[in-house]
Write an enzyme that holds these catalytic residues in place. Structure first.
Site, PDB file in Angstrom:
ATOM      1  N   CYS A 127      38.946  50.656  42.614  1.00 36.89           N
ATOM      2  CA  CYS A 127      38.389  49.330  42.297  1.00 36.89           C
ATOM      3  C   CYS A 127      37.190  48.934  43.165  1.00 36.89           C
ATOM      4  CB  CYS A 127      39.461  48.249  42.329  1.00 36.89           C
ATOM      5  SG  CYS A 127      40.217  47.988  43.937  1.00 36.89           S
ATOM      6  N   LYS A 200      53.717  47.112  43.649  1.00 36.58           N
ATOM      7  CA  LYS A 200      52.558  46.248  43.880  1.00 36.58           C
ATOM      8  C   LYS A 200      52.442  45.288  42.714  1.00 36.58           C
ATOM      9  CE  LYS A 200      47.551  46.372  44.514  1.00 36.58           C
ATOM     10  NZ  LYS A 200      46.382  47.233  44.774  1.00 36.58           N
ATOM     11  N   ARG A 210      39.492  40.666  47.573  1.00 35.98           N
ATOM     12  CA  ARG A 210      38.513  41.099  46.574  1.00 35.98           C
ATOM     13  C   ARG A 210      37.113  40.659  46.935  1.00 35.98           C
ATOM     14  NH1 ARG A 210      42.433  40.202  41.300  1.00 35.98           N
ATOM     15  NH2 ARG A 210      43.955  41.769  41.983  1.00 35.98           N
ATOM     16  N   LYS A 253      54.489  44.886  47.955  1.00 35.31           N
ATOM     17  CA  LYS A 253      53.270  44.107  48.160  1.00 35.31           C
ATOM     18  C   LYS A 253      53.128  43.074  47.073  1.00 35.31           C
ATOM     19  CE  LYS A 253      48.309  44.696  48.142  1.00 35.31           C
ATOM     20  NZ  LYS A 253      47.205  45.512  47.755  1.00 35.31           N
TER      21      LYS A 253
HETATM   22  C1  PBG Z   1      43.051  47.929  45.832  1.00 38.63           C
HETATM   23  C2  PBG Z   1      43.781  47.037  46.746  1.00 38.63           C
HETATM   24  C3  PBG Z   1      43.914  45.648  46.696  1.00 38.63           C
HETATM   25  C4  PBG Z   1      44.604  45.274  47.840  1.00 38.63           C
HETATM   26  C5  PBG Z   1      44.914  46.446  48.515  1.00 38.63           C
HETATM   27  N1  PBG Z   1      44.410  47.522  47.816  1.00 38.63           N
HETATM   28  C6  PBG Z   1      43.342  44.646  45.772  1.00 38.63           C
HETATM   29  C7  PBG Z   1      43.779  44.544  44.387  1.00 38.63           C
HETATM   30  O1  PBG Z   1      44.736  45.181  43.944  1.00 38.63           O
HETATM   31  O2  PBG Z   1      43.073  43.820  43.684  1.00 38.63           O
HETATM   32  C8  PBG Z   1      44.940  43.865  48.232  1.00 38.63           C
HETATM   33  C9  PBG Z   1      45.096  43.653  49.678  1.00 38.63           C
HETATM   34  C10 PBG Z   1      45.028  42.246  50.132  1.00 38.63           C
HETATM   35  O3  PBG Z   1      44.938  41.275  49.349  1.00 38.63           O
HETATM   36  O4  PBG Z   1      45.070  42.073  51.338  1.00 38.63           O
HETATM   37  N2  PBG Z   1      43.645  48.191  44.642  1.00 38.63           N
END
Ligand code: PBG
Length: 331
Positions: A127, A200, A210, A253
């Site tokens: 991403c 997640k 982001r 998460k």
């Molecule tokens: C990438 C990723 C994300 C986070 C960790 N790895 C963002 C998402 O899934 O949009 C979020 C970490 C955070 O908010 O501290 N995929």
């Protein structure tokens, strides 16, 4: 009356709370700096340390600025970092994630050479590197699971070759752990640890991340691949699947709205369990503290203790540096 007196005598909970020393020897849940993982954002360029919008106290570093920052973290006793890359250029297929000279392989090589003991973890996702901001490649408007897998495997392999101890796929593509494990084994990298972002959830609490990583999706959302917040049984199935695919460490998460998920995972699986105290959970506390509405130190202690009490072994948190400092002072 007699009954009531007896009850009082048998249940004087306050005996165990009378002094600080008594409370300390009876502490059921202890935090230790060893269990903290500090997320680190790495940007392209040289000589830059940039503030992150919405996350006071968190910065993004160019590779040459990392060592000084890492000196600070390791000096406080922090043993591990989780690296996130922010590339200068993005494209449809997230090339920067898996190119040998991408920002993360360069950061890993640099840190590996000067911090031999450091446990280097690298987030594996597309991403941050895709022009559309989704965690995989697109077929039309659909995030294409199976075309994404080889790219995640390539990224993980590059990070492992550069010297990462742990690769951590966070794209929530089905089969990502297996694809990565197979790629590592084929390359003879049997010792690389895979930490799955197993459960997640699609969360509002990723918003500050982001903006830090420049990874907001340009259309739609991530709900076709990240889990719905309502589901805990499904979270157990996701973790079970990662275990079957060869994960060494599993993760829940975010952390705070998911303490029950952490607790259920702890009871059900014997693998090391990580919890990610995500960006929005950090920002909430910072904002309230800056307004004088919360005592930050006390709030952070309570939050990290809660995550630990729920059963996580590792806590990935933007509070790592401050928490390590407070732990050193005796909190
Ligand atoms: C990438 C990723 C994300 C986070 C960790 N790895 C963002 C998402 O899934 O949009 C979020 C970490 C955070 O908010 O501290 N995929």
């Amino acid at each position: 009356m007699l009954e009531q007196q007896k009850l009082r005598l048998e249940s004087r909970g306050r005996r165990l709370r009378r002094t600080d020393a008594i409370r300390r020897i009876l502490n059921e849940t202890r935090l230790h700096t060893d269990m903290l993982v500090a997320p680190v954002f790495v940007i392209e360029g040289t000589g830059l340390v940039e503030d992150v919008e919405g996350m006071p106290g968190v910065s993004r570093y160019t590779v040459d600025r990392l060592p000084a920052y890492l000196e600070r973290l390791t000096g406080l006793g922090i043993r591990s970092v989780l690296l996130f890359g922010v590339p200068a250029a993005k494209d449809d297929s997230g090339t920067g994630a898996y190119s040998k000279d991408g920002v993360i392989p360069r950061a890993i090589r640099s840190l590996r050479s000067s911090f031999q003991e450091l446990v280097i973890m690298a987030d594996v996702c597309l991403c941050e590197y895709t022009s559309h901001g989704h965690c995989g490649v697109l077929s039309g408007k659909i995030v294409d699971n199976d075309r994404t897998l080889p790219l995640l495997a390539r990224a993980a392999l590059e990070y492992a070759k550069a010297g990462a101890d742990v690769v951590a796929p966070s794209a929530m593509m089905d089969g990502q752990v297996l694809a990565i494990r197979a790629g590592l084994e084929e390359a003879g990298l049997d010792d690389t640890i895979v930490m799955g972002y197993s459960a997640k959830h699609a969360s509002a609490f990723y918003k500050p991340f982001r903006s830090a990583a420049g990874s907001a999706p340009s259309f739609g959302d991530r709900r076709s691949y990240q889990m719905q917040p309502e589901n805990v049984r499904e979270a157990m199935r996701e973790i079970e699947q990662d275990v079957k695919e060869g994960a060494d460490i599993v993760m829940v998460k975010p952390a705070l709205a998911y303490l029950d998920v952490i607790s259920r995972a702890r009871k059900r699986f014997d693998l090391p369990l990580a919890a990610y105290n995500v960006s929005g959970e950090y920002s909430m506390v910072k904002a309230a503290a800056q307004n004088g509405w919360l005592d930050e130190k006390a709030a952070v202690q309570e939050i990290l203790t809660g995550i630990r009490r729920a059963g996580s072994d590792l806590i990935i948190t933007y509070f790592a540096e401050e928490a390590a400092r407070w732990l050193k002072e005796g909190w």
